[in-house]
Design a protein around this motif. Structure first.
Motif, PDB file in Angstrom:
ATOM      1  N   TRP A  23       0.936  -1.280   0.067  1.00  0.00           N
ATOM      2  CA  TRP A  23      -0.045  -0.119  -0.026  1.00  0.00           C
ATOM      3  C   TRP A  23       0.815   1.369   0.001  1.00  0.00           C
ATOM      4  O   TRP A  23       0.675   2.212  -0.677  1.00  0.00           O
ATOM      5  N   ASP A  27       2.312   1.536  -4.029  1.00  0.00           N
ATOM      6  CA  ASP A  27       1.052   2.302  -4.509  1.00  0.00           C
ATOM      7  C   ASP A  27      -0.186   1.307  -4.844  1.00  0.00           C
ATOM      8  O   ASP A  27      -0.850   1.757  -5.838  1.00  0.00           O
ATOM      9  N   ARG A  28      -0.097   0.184  -4.017  1.00  0.00           N
ATOM     10  CA  ARG A  28      -1.279  -0.476  -4.225  1.00  0.00           C
ATOM     11  C   ARG A  28      -2.527   0.174  -3.406  1.00  0.00           C
ATOM     12  O   ARG A  28      -2.571   1.065  -2.655  1.00  0.00           O
TER      13      ARG A  28
END
Length: 110
Positions: A23, A27-28
């Motif tokens: 995350w 950049d999830r």
């Protein structure tokens, strides 16, 4: 049973931490956090199942198992083969974990 509990705890901790890594660093979606939190809760629960008299000793011994698990994650998930220093360090940690968990305890003070 202790070894399986430690291995399960290590997998749960690595999965939970990786969810946050994904995350925040990859950049999830923030939705990765929910299974990450659940996984970290499972990790904490599993450590309570280890048959040891003191929590601190359980956590200290677990550290060696976690290090080996993290090196396996490095190799299998990140496709970076651990080098000889990773392996030597991991082996030393496992030996230390075994001594901490299963070393003879007497009534004398160290």
């Amino acid at each position: 049973m202790t070894a399986f509990t430690y291995i399960g705890a290590a997998l749960a901790e690595i999965a939970g931490c990786f969810a946050f890594w994904a995350w925040l660093r990859l950049d999830r979606s923030p939705w990765w956090v929910a299974p990450g939190v659940a996984s970290l809760c499972l990790f904490a629960y599993l450590l309570t199942l280890v048959d040891a008299e003191h929590a601190g000793r359980t956590y200290a011994a677990y550290g060696g198992v976690y290090i080996i698990s993290a090196l396996l994650w490095l190799w299998l998930a990140e496709e970076v083969r651990p080098d000889r220093w990773d392996l030597v360090g991991g082996a030393i940690c496992l030996i230390g974990a075994a001594i901490i968990l299963w070393g003879p305890r007497g009534s004398y003070a160290a």
